[in-house]
Write a protein that holds these residues in place. Structure first.
Motif, short mmCIF file in Angstrom:
data_model
loop_
_atom_site.label_atom_id
_atom_site.label_comp_id
_atom_site.label_asym_id
_atom_site.label_seq_id
_atom_site.Cartn_x
_atom_site.Cartn_y
_atom_site.Cartn_z
N LYS A 191 0.85 -1.19 0.00
CA LYS A 191 0.00 0.00 0.00
C LYS A 191 0.89 1.25 0.00
N SER A 192 0.38 2.31 -0.64
CA SER A 192 1.12 3.57 -0.70
C SER A 192 0.31 4.68 -0.05
N PHE A 193 1.02 5.64 0.55
CA PHE A 193 0.38 6.75 1.25
C PHE A 193 1.11 8.04 0.89
N SER A 194 0.33 9.07 0.67
CA SER A 194 0.92 10.36 0.32
C SER A 194 1.18 11.22 1.55
N GLN A 195 0.57 10.85 2.69
CA GLN A 195 0.74 11.62 3.92
C GLN A 195 1.05 10.69 5.09
N LEU A 196 1.88 11.18 5.99
CA LEU A 196 2.25 10.40 7.17
C LEU A 196 1.03 10.10 8.04
N ARG A 197 0.15 11.08 8.19
CA ARG A 197 -1.04 10.87 9.02
C ARG A 197 -1.90 9.75 8.47
N GLU A 198 -2.03 9.70 7.16
CA GLU A 198 -2.81 8.64 6.50
C GLU A 198 -2.20 7.27 6.80
N LEU A 199 -0.88 7.19 6.77
CA LEU A 199 -0.17 5.94 7.07
C LEU A 199 -0.45 5.50 8.51
N LEU A 200 -0.37 6.43 9.45
CA LEU A 200 -0.54 6.09 10.86
C LEU A 200 -1.97 5.64 11.16
N VAL A 201 -2.94 6.24 10.51
CA VAL A 201 -4.33 5.80 10.68
C VAL A 201 -4.49 4.38 10.17
N TRP A 202 -3.91 4.11 9.00
CA TRP A 202 -4.00 2.75 8.43
C TRP A 202 -3.32 1.73 9.35
N LEU A 203 -2.18 2.09 9.91
CA LEU A 203 -1.47 1.18 10.82
C LEU A 203 -2.33 0.83 12.02
N SER A 204 -3.00 1.83 12.58
CA SER A 204 -3.86 1.59 13.75
C SER A 204 -4.96 0.60 13.41
N LEU A 205 -5.54 0.72 12.22
CA LEU A 205 -6.60 -0.20 11.81
C LEU A 205 -6.04 -1.58 11.52
N PHE A 206 -4.85 -1.65 10.93
CA PHE A 206 -4.23 -2.93 10.59
C PHE A 206 -3.92 -3.74 11.84
N MET A 207 -3.39 -3.07 12.86
CA MET A 207 -2.99 -3.77 14.07
C MET A 207 -4.19 -4.15 14.94
N LYS A 208 -5.26 -3.39 14.88
CA LYS A 208 -6.51 -3.71 15.58
C LYS A 208 -6.28 -4.07 17.05
N GLY A 209 -5.50 -3.27 17.72
CA GLY A 209 -5.26 -3.50 19.14
C GLY A 209 -4.25 -4.59 19.44
N ARG A 210 -3.72 -5.25 18.42
CA ARG A 210 -2.73 -6.30 18.62
C ARG A 210 -1.41 -5.69 19.07
N ARG A 211 -0.73 -6.38 19.96
CA ARG A 211 0.55 -5.88 20.49
C ARG A 211 1.63 -6.00 19.41
#
Length: 394
Positions: A191-211
């Motif tokens: 996946k590609s992201f044009s903004q850092l904030r967009e990347l961090l939001v996606w990361l939070s959803l990908f991890m879904k609370g997982r450590r």
């Protein structure tokens, strides 16, 4: 089959199919290893452990390679190789393991802690510190800092395995961000992201609370761009001493991120592959370093996490020849040695855990209340002829 009551058990997870349990090939190899040592091995899943002191069903390997279901008494020693993913499976496993131990069965279920706990344990040894990549619990600041300073970062689940859930993030010169890796189904993604904030939001959803853990990104690829690592298998022998069974290279697909066999990688001879990449002199030094660390790491992990039986130790090598310890797996596979034609290591990989477990059974006092096993699928007439009834053992 020798007809004896199995003193040794192998507990794995249930699955659909025939036979109805995971890792049928490994179970078969370990059953044959037990047979060569004059013993029988029964394979079962946690749900088969009954509170009347029996295992129902337990599967025993026939001479023609098929499996027969039986009802047996609790084995005296159980090797555990479970890979449970569902919460219900994990609950049943804990209950079965606890019950077995209460009944006097030795359950060899040694597990190391999460990856961060392992790194913290090993970092106490000065000789290992230079080989441990910087590792910390996930926080957006750790990702942002590494992307700013190194233009790359690596993330992986604290409790994951087989390359599942790993993510590599790269920051391009044009300030775009690319995240690639394997999802929870171990399928590749990019996946590609044009903004850092967009990347961090996606990361939070990908991890879904997982450590998750954040690490410095290491360049662990060969000359042709294929990722690779070194898998060292260490196991206890029949005397309970740690021994190096073998070392193999695992090479991933070109342009990929992980070298795990479950992610499409392949196994290669460590000596041959490293010599082609680094030359003979550096290969000798690298293998010597791996052997020294493989002597030290199991002892340190056992001090922190209790009795272990075998470990798969993974190492990475950067293009300049620097060696890194990546992780320890207490449920290691052994297909690499068969793939590269290392018959000695392949044979030892299944016989050593069996030898160690059988040695433990022979040190145990003989029980006085054992009863004869009854085949699971019996006719009423056979039951009457046997005249055997089960007694509850609590």
């Amino acid at each position: 089959m020798t007809g004896k009551h199995p003193e040794l058990g192998l507990m794995t997870c249930r699955k659909a199919g025939d036979p109805p349990f995971q890792e049928a090939a490994t179970c078969s190899d370990m059953s044959l290893a037990a047979s060569r040592q004059g013993a029988d091995l029964a394979v079962f899943y946690p749900e088969a452990v009954q509170n009347d002191g029996t295992v129902h069903p337990a599967y025993l390997l026939n001479r023609d390679g098929t499996w027969s279901a039986r009802t047996i008494l609790l084995p005296r020693v159980v090797l555990e190789r479970t890979f449970c993913s569902q919460a219900e499976e994990k609950t049943v496993l804990r209950q079965a393991r606890s019950f077995l131990r209460r009944q006097g069965t030795i359950v060899l279920s040694g597990r190391v802690g999460g990856k961060l706990a392992v790194f913290r344990c090993l970092s106490l040894a000065d000789s290992l510190k230079p080989h441990l990549p910087s590792t910390e619990l996930f926080h957006p600041k750790g990702v942002v800092r590494r992307l700013s300073e190194q233009r790359a970062v690596f993330l992986k689940p604290d409790g994951g395995s087989k390359g599942e859930g790993c993510i590599r993030i790269l920051r391009s010169a044009s300030e775009y961000f690319t995240a690639e890796g394997r999802d929870r189904q171990n399928q590749p993604f990019r996946k590609s992201f044009s903004q850092l904030r967009e990347l961090l939001v996606w990361l939070s959803l990908f991890m879904k609370g997982r450590r998750y853990l954040v690490q410095d990104y290491l360049q662990l690829t060969g000359k042709k761009g294929s990722p690779f690592d070194l898998r060292a298998l260490v196991q206890k022998d029949l005397h309970g001493r740690w021994a190096l069974t073998g070392i193999a290279v695992r090479q991933g697909e070109q342009g990929g991120m992980t070298a795990n066999l479950h992610g499409g990688g392949k196994a290669l001879s460590a000596q041959e592959w490293l010599t082609e990449e680094f030359g003979s002199a550096r290969t000798i030094r690298l293998l010597h370093q791996v052997e020294k660390m493989a002597d030290q790491i199991p002892l340190l992990l056992e001090e922190s996490f209790g009795r272990l039986v075998e470990l798969g130790l993974d190492f990475g090598v950067e293009p300049d020849g620097r060696l890194w310890f990546l992780e320890a797996n207490s449920r290691p596979g052994r297909a690499s040695f068969r793939s590269i034609g290392d018959a000695d290591a392949s044979s030892l990989s299944t016989s050593r855990p069996v030898s160690y477990a059988l040695q433990l059974t022979r040190r145990m006092p003989l029980p006085t209340d054992r009863i004869a096993p009854i085949p699971l699928f019996q006719s009423d007439r056979e039951k009457q002829e046997n005249g055997v009834s089960f007694r509850r053992i609590m």
